[in-house]
Design an enzyme around this catalytic site. Structure first.
Site, PDB file in Angstrom:
ATOM      1  N   ILE A   1       0.866  -1.174   0.000  1.00 37.37           N
ATOM      2  CA  ILE A   1       0.000   0.000   0.000  1.00 37.37           C
ATOM      3  C   ILE A   1       0.909   1.233   0.000  1.00 37.37           C
ATOM      4  CG2 ILE A   1      -1.933   1.156   1.144  1.00 37.37           C
ATOM      5  CD1 ILE A   1      -2.587  -1.513   2.518  1.00 37.37           C
ATOM      6  N   PRO A   2       1.555   1.492  -1.156  1.00 36.86           N
ATOM      7  CA  PRO A   2       2.495   2.616  -1.205  1.00 36.86           C
ATOM      8  C   PRO A   2       1.796   3.961  -1.038  1.00 36.86           C
ATOM      9  CG  PRO A   2       2.223   1.629  -3.383  1.00 36.86           C
ATOM     10  CD  PRO A   2       1.459   0.790  -2.421  1.00 36.86           C
ATOM     11  N   HIS A   3       2.407   4.794  -0.220  1.00 36.79           N
ATOM     12  CA  HIS A   3       1.865   6.120   0.049  1.00 36.79           C
ATOM     13  C   HIS A   3       2.969   6.996   0.628  1.00 36.79           C
ATOM     14  CE1 HIS A   3       1.506   3.844   3.772  1.00 36.79           C
ATOM     15  NE2 HIS A   3       1.621   4.996   4.409  1.00 36.79           N
ATOM     16  N   ALA A   4       2.719   8.280   0.599  1.00 37.15           N
ATOM     17  CA  ALA A   4       3.632   9.255   1.196  1.00 37.15           C
ATOM     18  C   ALA A   4       2.790  10.257   1.977  1.00 37.15           C
ATOM     19  CB  ALA A   4       4.458   9.951   0.113  1.00 37.15           C
TER      20      ALA A   4
END
Length: 145
Positions: free
Chosen positions: A66-69
């Site tokens: 769950i890639p996020h920044a």
């Protein structure tokens, strides 16, 4: 807006994508969100930079990432994209992943409650991951969600 409704309305489902590197997979997951005007082109760069600095903090069991920044890294509106990989990839030494659900939250509350929590709740349902893996069309994904 639910994950299902967002993915449908903004054409943010990509299935069986071939990526050579995990960085390429991050860019692929971000592409429809950039096109939809939900994140800036800086957002995937921030995800990659953060991953290199802190490790793959968004990789979970069973081959899902769950890639996020952070919101200030280029989130314009809350958003989601779903990408399945034809061949699983390791992200900075993680277990290989083949499902990426990228999200962007406009603030810390949306980041946690609307982002991670809603995705995790969805994935806790029996057989959802296997049905996502075997999906060949966006309609298949809609049926799962």
């Amino acid at each position: 807006m639910s994950i299902k409704n967002f993915l449908l309305q903004h054409n943010c489902i990509q299935l069986g994508v071939i990526c050579e590197t995990w960085e390429e997979a991050i860019y692929c997951a971000a592409k429809p969100l950039i096109s939809a005007g939900r994140i800036t082109k800086n957002y995937p760069i921030a995800v990659i930079d953060s991953t290199k600095e802190y490790g793959p903090y968004y990789v979970f069991d069973e081959g899902i990432a769950i890639p996020h920044a952070r919101p200030e890294c280029g989130v314009i509106e809350n958003c989601f994209s779903l990408l399945t990989l034809k061949t699983p990839l390791s992200i900075q030494g993680s277990e290989p992943v083949d499902i990426l659900i990228m999200f962007g939250g406009v603030n810390s509350d949306a980041h946690i409650t609307q982002g991670i929590a809603s995705i995790v709740n969805l994935l806790e349902k029996d057989d959802v991951l296997s049905r996502i893996r075997y999906a060949t069309t966006s309609d298949d994904i809609v049926g799962v969600l």
